[in-house]
Write a protein that holds these residues in place. Structure first.
Motif, mmCIF file in Angstrom:
data_model
loop_
_atom_site.group_PDB
_atom_site.id
_atom_site.type_symbol
_atom_site.label_atom_id
_atom_site.label_comp_id
_atom_site.label_asym_id
_atom_site.label_seq_id
_atom_site.Cartn_x
_atom_site.Cartn_y
_atom_site.Cartn_z
ATOM 1 N N PHE A 17 0.811 -1.213 0.000
ATOM 2 C CA PHE A 17 0.000 0.000 0.000
ATOM 3 C C PHE A 17 0.854 1.277 0.000
ATOM 4 O O PHE A 17 0.419 2.315 -0.472
ATOM 5 N N GLY A 40 -8.535 1.985 -3.555
ATOM 6 C CA GLY A 40 -7.410 1.072 -3.349
ATOM 7 C C GLY A 40 -7.418 0.532 -1.926
ATOM 8 O O GLY A 40 -8.186 -0.378 -1.600
ATOM 9 N N ILE A 41 -6.621 1.123 -1.067
ATOM 10 C CA ILE A 41 -6.565 0.658 0.320
ATOM 11 C C ILE A 41 -7.946 0.786 0.968
ATOM 12 O O ILE A 41 -8.689 1.728 0.669
ATOM 13 N N GLY A 42 -8.288 -0.177 1.796
ATOM 14 C CA GLY A 42 -9.600 -0.167 2.445
ATOM 15 C C GLY A 42 -9.615 0.791 3.619
ATOM 16 O O GLY A 42 -9.518 0.373 4.771
ATOM 17 N N LYS A 109 -3.779 -5.444 12.183
ATOM 18 C CA LYS A 109 -2.548 -5.544 11.396
ATOM 19 C C LYS A 109 -1.382 -5.897 12.324
ATOM 20 O O LYS A 109 -0.602 -6.816 12.050
ATOM 21 N N TYR A 132 -3.359 -10.992 2.289
ATOM 22 C CA TYR A 132 -3.032 -9.719 2.947
ATOM 23 C C TYR A 132 -1.534 -9.803 3.294
ATOM 24 O O TYR A 132 -1.125 -10.714 4.014
ATOM 25 N N ASN A 186 -9.767 -10.946 2.579
ATOM 26 C CA ASN A 186 -9.008 -9.849 1.999
ATOM 27 C C ASN A 186 -7.847 -10.498 1.272
ATOM 28 O O ASN A 186 -7.054 -11.194 1.928
ATOM 29 N N TYR A 217 -13.348 -8.655 8.829
ATOM 30 C CA TYR A 217 -14.453 -8.175 7.983
ATOM 31 C C TYR A 217 -15.782 -8.875 8.281
ATOM 32 O O TYR A 217 -16.698 -8.838 7.472
ATOM 33 N N LYS A 248 -13.182 -1.085 10.267
ATOM 34 C CA LYS A 248 -14.078 -0.905 9.137
ATOM 35 C C LYS A 248 -15.535 -0.779 9.600
ATOM 36 O O LYS A 248 -16.270 0.045 9.103
ATOM 37 N N TYR A 346 -14.853 -5.888 -0.310
ATOM 38 C CA TYR A 346 -13.892 -5.935 -1.411
ATOM 39 C C TYR A 346 -14.469 -6.705 -2.601
ATOM 40 O O TYR A 346 -15.156 -7.715 -2.414
ATOM 41 N N ARG A 385 -8.292 -5.482 -7.162
ATOM 42 C CA ARG A 385 -9.264 -5.391 -6.070
ATOM 43 C C ARG A 385 -9.797 -3.968 -6.005
ATOM 44 O O ARG A 385 -9.019 -3.011 -6.021
HETATM 45 C C1 MLT Z 1 -6.537 -3.245 2.963
HETATM 46 O O1 MLT Z 1 -6.803 -2.367 2.148
HETATM 47 O O2 MLT Z 1 -6.214 -4.384 2.638
HETATM 48 C C2 MLT Z 1 -6.608 -2.908 4.416
HETATM 49 O O3 MLT Z 1 -7.160 -1.656 4.607
HETATM 50 C C3 MLT Z 1 -5.287 -2.910 4.985
HETATM 51 C C4 MLT Z 1 -5.342 -2.914 6.466
HETATM 52 O O4 MLT Z 1 -6.402 -3.047 7.078
HETATM 53 O O5 MLT Z 1 -4.257 -2.821 7.036
#
Ligand code: MLT
Length: 407
Positions: A17, A40-42, A109, A132, A186, A217, A248, A346, A385
């Protein structure tokens, strides 16, 4: 002479990322007039739920008085939060998890990355592909893999998730010790049925292995038949550790709060084969390296379990899931095969081209940022993704721009 941990030199150039963020920043610099939509990034975009904000404010006010002030809290988290978690996330679903088995932290993480510290250097790890990146990179750093060649680290058992197996990997054909699973997944957005998850639990029990189950998730699961926690499966408490996050579902990506469940009956073994509880080991590690999440943040997280908090958090999830549905239908209408987006934020899209090429195309022609599937592993090549975390207006605009760009 000070020497480095040379396992770091086996890692791929930079964290996925960060790499994408740099490319996007460069593109923006070269194209200052273009507005970019980030899928992109969640990372969430909606504000914290009002119930959290109220609890946050109140806790900050408490910190302003002699009576209410708090210094170091319990490293494992305050009991008020741990108990709320145990009741709502586990006991309400028939999983007998107690507050003492919950460790509050500042992120899934960090926890999924750090947990491998408890295990021997020579264990065999099984890692999904695509994945991931944190699970794999932290094991590389710890020296549990060989060098990187042809898209793979030597010594790792890759659990391939492909269109052929509906993005749920098959059990490994050789014995493995540590298994990483993430559902809803993910990056692919796929889900696992209770029966399939039961087969993993049975595998772990039979092989004296351990499952690290990332359920960050789970709030996005709409289908009631799907497991929300691995502890819905009988016997899982002896062979599985579960990771959860408020990032999230509660909008906490910047606020930082998550938790890990280490059941007291969950064990690993000494080299001599003596069983040892992981709870004590993780507690030892947690107390040594972590000083707890701040009091106001834990009060804000607790508020997510109030009646109002639950409703507001559901509202957030529904908001992002509406985006997910729009992405999935729009991309399907354009002729792409998609998975995810129904019980996950996603959407995993078969791009019909090299995934970095698709990334560049979407950025150049539509000003939309995605995540190239190849960044998640060899099996991600050819995919991208898209994340549902943005405003509905931005997602609608992104879909219109992609349609135009690909026409
Ligand atoms: C992702 O986009 O895969 C996640 O946001 C990354 C994360 O939660 O560290």
């Amino acid at each position: 002479m000070i020497t480095i941990n040379e396992h770091y030199n086996k890692l791929q150039a930079s964290y996925l990322f960060s790499d994408i963020a740099k490319r996007v920043a460069r593109y923006q610099e070269e194209n200052p007039d273009k507005t970019i939509i980030k899928l992109g990034i969640g990372d969430v975009t909606k504000p914290l739920p009002p119930a959290c904000i109220d609890a946050f404010h109140q806790a900050v006010d408490e910190m302003a008085s002699d009576e209410g002030f708090r210094g170091y809290g319990p490293e494992q988290g305050y009991e008020f939060l741990r108990e709320a978690i145990a009741i709502s996330d586990f006991r309400a679903r028939g999983a007998e998890i107690s507050s003492a088995e919950i460790f509050v932290s500042d992120g899934a993480k960090c926890d999924t990355g750090n947990f491998q510290e408890l295990f021997g250097p020579d264990i065999v790890i099984a890692i999904p592909d695509p994945v991931y990146p944190v699970y794999l990179d932290t094991n590389v750093m710890a020296g549990r893999t060989g060098s990187f060649a042809d898209g793979r680290y030597k010594g790792v058992v890759y659990l391939e998730s492909t269109r052929e197996n509906n993005f749920v990997p098959a059990l490994p054909s050789q014995p493995v010790d540590l298994i990483y699973l993430c559902f809803p997944n993910n990056p692919t957005g796929s889900t696992i049925s209770k029966e399939a998850l039961r087969s993993w639990v049975e595998y772990a029990r039979h092989n004296k292995a351990l499952i690290l189950f990332d359920a960050a998730y789970e709030a996005f699961i709409k289908d009631d038949s799907l497991p929300k926690t691995i502890y819905e499966i009988e016997g899982a408490e002896e062979v599985a550790v579960e990771f959860r996050s408020f990032s999230k579902s509660g909008g906490f990506t910047g606020t930082r709060c998550a938790y890990t469940v280490v059941p007291k009956s969950c064990i690993a073994y000494t080299a001599a084969g003596t069983p040892q509880a992981l709870h004590g080991l993780w507690n030892r590690r947690h107390c040594t390296k972590f000083n707890g999440v701040s009091y106001p943040v834990q009060r804000a997280a607790e508020a997510l379990y109030s009646a109002a908090g639950k409703e507001q958090s559901q509202h957030l999830v529904d908001y992002y899931m509406k985006n997910a549905e729009l992405i999935r239908t729009s991309m399907s209408d354009l002729g792409f095969t998609c998975v995810g987006g129904d019980n996950s934020p996603y959407i995993w899209i078969e791009g019909q081209m090299d995934s970095w090429q698709f990334f560049d195309l979407l950025l150049d022609k539509a000003g939309v940022v995605c995540t190239p599937g190849a960044g998640f592993g060899k099996c991600g090549e050819g995919y991208i993704r898209l994340s549902a975390f943005n405003s509905f207006d931005n997602v609608s605009l992104a879909m219109a721009r992609i349609k135009e760009a690909l026409a």
